[in-house]
Write a protein that holds these residues in place. Structure first.
Motif: not given
Length: 587
Positions: A12, A14, A95, A119-120, A122-123, A395, A399
């Motif tokens: 993805d 940024v 990413r 996908a997760r 990547e995030s 989330a 973080r």
């Protein structure tokens, strides 16, 4: 239905929205050029297949994890070189997440958790960087040049079990701007031995060493090491001079006096610059078990110092002009609003925590509190969509953990959000991590109580033990009202018996705190009805409606989570109907 095991790569761009806002056509052309001249040829050279593009992202598959990781690291290096002549704020960085998983074949597309996990991952990757799952790490370890750092188990959206994540340490990863967050600094000076027996000096030194160790567990504090503070033992220097030499904002000093089988310990928290005493206390004990006594006094001192210091920091932050606030001071202002436990206070706290994050995106504590902020949104029935609140809370907690996995507040926040979501086993894992990091932290004590309360099979003896320990060891905590509330729930037990000894008194004590949430007021009203005290019940109901004018019976019942509340909803039904008769709106 066809399935196969494959290596999936999710990537993805940024800052895509920011780049498009600045130059829509230029960004679209540059992205297309990168895709055609760098990315697609690189995928083909590594035997990868492009599955699909998704605006600013793409999904690809490879025949092996080694081929995927080698290709991705090479592509990230080539992309970084390609963008090197661009200004920093216009560089295109991706990413990337790589996962080895089983997928469902749907024509040229693939579906399933294997895709979702990629996908997760990547995030979770940094700009210009790569994260991989355990299944990939097991295959590439020792076979690729990149080094990997374990990020531990990560909770990711729509995946029920934690995913173990590794981050590649690449030169292409964008440097993260560091913003200094000014944590309060504190020195614990050697306690004076006031006993007639000089051999008791070891006890005073042992208590101080333990206090330094336990306070060091609070990542919000910078605690001066023992060797530095013990250099001042017996010097009798002025506190302010010592503070200047150690460059600290606060000093703790104290004394130990023994007379026969009795021991008295005193401690004071001092603001170094002014020399003003912020807090002082003393403890009288018997010398029955020296080591247990030392542990108890250490915990008592620590549980008083940290909340008092936090309260002083919040007061200083609120007194400071708004045009000169740092991330730390914004965080403390947010805490001050959060601890009011009112709808308006919660709203203001969110804005202040968001400003703290904007001032320092690498500061984990605001993220950790925002996780609990969303937990309270679910618990206090103001959330329009519980699932969305839970996802947001998870989330923020994740973080905080990613930024500092030695900070207990992130794991505690993760635990309470998972608890209120009914994900008990995961909540317990997160709690165990939090407690291992800092058993003295008030947020860890609260997380233990929430975990027991929301359990499918509540252990009321453990809930009572946790509540009473919190009351004993954190007597100045802003959440003290909730500790008393939990004590009331524990005493009511599996029968939700409001006439059991101490239940009504616990709820009324909780409601007596200025910053108490609406819970203890309603529970105190119901308990007074059960104990045939209707006039007192009306007083507490009136106070509840004053704090929360929008409070209704249906709204109240819809927010109660866990087996205890399921029991109480049925057992207190007649008392709740009496509240409606007294003026509580039904809906």
């Amino acid at each position: 239905m066809q399935r196969r095991l494959t290596t999936l790569v999710a990537a993805d761009l940024v800052g895509y929205s920011r780049l498009m806002a600045a130059d829509e056509e230029g960004t679209a052309n540059r992205l297309r050029h990168l895709r055609d001249s760098v990315i697609l040829p690189g995928l083909a050279a590594g035997e990868g297949r492009l599955i699909k593009t998704m605006g600013d992202g793409l999904l690809a598959e490879f025949p092996s994890p080694v081929a995927a990781v080698r290709t991705v690291t090479g592509l990230l290096a080539e992309l970084a070189a390609h963008e090197a002549d661009q200004p920093e704020d216009r560089r295109m960085r991706f990413r990337v997440g790589v996962n080895l998983g089983d997928v469902i074949i749907d024509g040229d597309d693939v579906l399933g958790d294997g895709v979702n996990i990629a996908a997760r991952l990547e995030s979770l990757a940094p700009p210009g960087g790569l994260c991989i799952s355990r299944s990939v790490h097991d295959q590439v370890r020792g076979k690729v040049e990149a080094e990997f750092t374990s990020l531990g188990p990560q909770m990711v959206k729509n995946i029920p079990d934690p995913v173990e994540v590794w981050r590649a340490e690449l030169e292409t990863t964008a440097p993260v701007p560091k913003t200094e967050t000014l944590r309060p600094t504190i020195a614990i000076l050697p306690f004076d031995n006031m006993s007639s027996d000089p051999d008791q000096e070891f006890l005073a030194d042992g208590i101080v060493e333990d206090v330094i160790t336990e306070l060091s567990r609070f990542r919000s504090l910078f605690v001066i090491a023992r060797n530095s503070t013990f250099a001042y033992k017996g010097t009798h220097k002025d506190i302010r001079q010592i503070a200047r030499e150690l460059d600290v904002r606060y000093v703790v000093e104290g004394s130990v006096r023994r007379a026969g089988n009795r021991l008295r310990v005193t401690a004071q928290l001092i603001e170094a610059e002014s020399g003003r005493h912020i807090w002082a206390d003393r403890w009288d004990r018997t010398m029955e078990d020296l080591f247990d006594l030392q542990d108890e006094l250490t915990r008592a001192i620590v549980s008083c110092v940290e909340p008092e210091l936090g309260a002083h920091e919040r007061a200083m932050a609120r007194a400071k002009p708004t045009d000169s606030l740092t991330a730390w001071e914004l965080y403390q202002r947010g805490n001050a609003e959060y601890f009011t436990a009112t709808p308006s206070g919660y709203a203001r706290s969110y804005a202040l925590f968001a400003q703290a994050i904007e001032a320092d995106p690498q500061f984990p504590l605001p993220y950790a509190v925002l996780a609990r902020w969303h937990f309270y949104r679910v618990l206090t029935r103001v959330a329009e969509n519980d699932e969305a609140e839970v996802e947001a809370g998870l989330a923020f907690a994740q973080r905080a953990i990613n930024l500092d996995n030695r900070e207990e507040a992130g794991f505690a926040g993760l635990s309470v959000v998972l608890s209120v979501a009914g994900r008990e086993a995961e909540a317990n894992v997160a709690f165990q991590r939090a407690e291992a990091l800092n058993r003295n932290s008030p947020v860890v004590l609260l997380a233990r109580m929430i975990l027991h309360l929301c359990s499918r099979n509540p252990q009321y003896d453990k809930l009572l033990e946790a509540a009473e320990n919190a009351i004993k060891f954190s007597p100045r905590d802003p959440n003290l009202w909730s500790f008393w509330l939990m004590r009331g729930y524990a005493l009511a037990g599996p029968e939700a018996d409001l006439t059991a000894p101490g239940v009504r008194e616990a709820f009324e004590t909780a409601a007596g705190f200025e910053n108490a949430e609406v819970f203890p007021f309603v529970e105190a009203a119901i308990a007074n009805i059960a104990n045939e005290r209707p006039d007192r019940a009306r007083e507490y109901l009136s106070a509840a409606l004053t704090r929360y004018p929008e409070l209704t019976l249906e709204g109240w019942l819809s927010g109660l989570k866990g087996q205890f509340f399921a029991n109480s909803a049925s057992r207190w039904a007649s008392h709740q109907e009496t509240l409606v008769e007294m003026g509580l709106p039904r809906a």
